[in-house]
Design an enzyme around this catalytic site. Sequence first.
Site, PDB file in Angstrom:
ATOM      1  N   ASP A   1       0.429  -1.417  -0.061  1.00 21.52           N
ATOM      2  CA  ASP A   1       0.039  -0.010  -0.219  1.00 21.52           C
ATOM      3  C   ASP A   1       0.982   1.275  -0.018  1.00 21.52           C
ATOM      4  O   ASP A   1       2.051   1.623   0.768  1.00 21.52           O
ATOM      5  CB  ASP A   1      -0.557  -0.006   1.471  1.00 21.52           C
ATOM      6  CG  ASP A   1      -1.509   1.284   1.001  1.00 21.52           C
ATOM      7  OD1 ASP A   1      -2.676   1.067   0.786  1.00 21.52           O
ATOM      8  OD2 ASP A   1      -1.574   2.159   2.100  1.00 21.52           O
TER       9      ASP A   1
ATOM     10  N   GLU B   1       1.405   0.095  -4.820  1.00 18.95           N
ATOM     11  CA  GLU B   1       0.346   0.718  -5.002  1.00 18.95           C
ATOM     12  C   GLU B   1       1.197   2.742  -5.403  1.00 18.95           C
ATOM     13  O   GLU B   1       1.884   2.822  -4.808  1.00 18.95           O
ATOM     14  CB  GLU B   1      -0.032   1.320  -3.910  1.00 18.95           C
ATOM     15  CG  GLU B   1      -1.636   1.777  -4.508  1.00 18.95           C
ATOM     16  CD  GLU B   1      -1.961   2.663  -2.893  1.00 18.95           C
ATOM     17  OE1 GLU B   1      -3.463   3.025  -3.227  1.00 18.95           O
ATOM     18  OE2 GLU B   1      -1.344   2.616  -2.064  1.00 18.95           O
TER      19      GLU B   1
END
EC number: 3.2.1.1
Length: 574
Positions: A276, A300
Amino acid sequence: MALTFVGVILGIFALAKSEFSLAGKSVYFVVVDRFARSGTQALNTTYCDLAADWINNTGGGYCGGTLSGIIDRLDYIEGMGFDCIWITPVVDSNGFMGYDAVNIFEIEPHFGSKEDFKRLSQKLHERSMCLILDIVLNHMRPLVVNGEVNLSTIVPFNHESHYNQRNRSNNQSFEEYLISWPPPPFNPSEDNQRLQTLKMTGELDCGHHVADHTECACFPGNIGFSCPSLIAEDFTTGYLGVLGDLNHSNPFVRRTLLTWVREMVQNYSLDALRLDTAIYLDRDFLPEVQEVAGVQVLGEATVNNLTFQASLMHGEAQSGLLGLLNFPPFYQLPRAFCGYRMGGDFGDYSLQGTWYEEADMEGLGSVLSLQLSSSMHLGNSNLDMMGNFADNHDEFSRLTYYCRYDSLRIRQALVWVFLSRGIPILYYGTEQGLDGHQGPENSKGQDNLRESMWHTGYRTDTWQYRFIQRLNKLRKDFGVGVGDAKIRQTSKTTLVFSRETTKAGTIWVFLNNAKNATEKEGQIYCPGPGSGHGLRGRWFDALSGKPMNRYFKAGCFQAPDRNPKVLFRGRHVP
């Protein structure tokens, strides 16, 4: 930080994992709390879309999905033909999404236990499927809850030195600093106004034809002349506001996180990781994470700059992550197929969530051409490690909604996701027509995109389920995985690309953005498969099973209807 010692520790483990690759796999993305309940609660099929509390930062919002619930529905996922599942973070967290950890060493009790997590991994591997875990290394839960600062309950990062404190003044206490909120690391409004002026005067260009700025907006990743107030060091040291932004220059923080990553992979036999908020981590931390993981990491990277995107990837001349979620083409996709505004030009989000008068494929085609053709951006092997998707848990609207429930347009977008070069990723519920979206009538923000699944009954007879099943079967039958791709033609209404496969040679994919009402009308694509070198053999459409040679004329493919077409040369459709 030297990784020699870490590398020795990983030794045999890394070698054992090295043969596995996400390249060529298809992935089903699950929000653990919203996918499937278990036990007696499995009988409760009441729709749930609770929101977490981001006003007082108390989190919550749990609807009852569990790890055991996912296990109970593996037949359903495998039935669509997926190779892997990606699940949201499972550590003990403040809210139902799991991205705001309280204790990284424990499993969130709402989801189950460590034994449940191990059992999920085991059951997937028994089916020859793989498990991707979402991890967060950038931040912990909000440090201010109900107006008070209390670090004592955060494990293990319970000291103020564990967190970035950009722009904290000498006379501020840590509590005063947090409660007053540090200012953002850059001024997007000012930068976007400047960018618009430069574009209008011709001093600077931006848009889908510009590799370093495929969107005319200042995002993290657009650094330098075009967006001067955005400095890389600033958004790696406190970009996400109230969330506890971890200080990776602190030796304890860095060492603990790297050890935790290694142990999570080992303890739960994880096949890959999704990282993330990767762009908010210190750049020199990313290769350390990749090395210590011993498995492939998909980062990400919510950027629209292809050069910056490529700089995050591992290559011959640089260290980095082995994979990324492919955001630059994603930002173009809603407009391409459905005419939807996912973002806002020059930072003007007043029209976000609305539709243009017409859809337009040119932006998607341009970005894909830049990404596929230029060695300046992604190396050849890295292209196979880009995760492609049509929607997700963050980005304003699900595919079903932004395509206005138009099944023809939805199918076109899904064909692109599953057959373009990279790793196809499907957000849970797409196969059931879930239509969560943000907008003025919805007050739950991103949580509107995270609705429950159980009220659908997990039907396997929906057209979406069967179409996705067909696409995954096609991938396996034709050997669509790693391999070259070429953009053959792009216009406002059409996109043509080809893929090299291991079992069917070159296949051609023909897409358009026509509406359902025009489905039975013909569609002309130029060029067709035979243009330039003559047409040999019999060609079939893999989706309909029908022969197509009669529709090749003057180097073009004059398709008999506007359904997506996947053409291959052979004797019959597998």
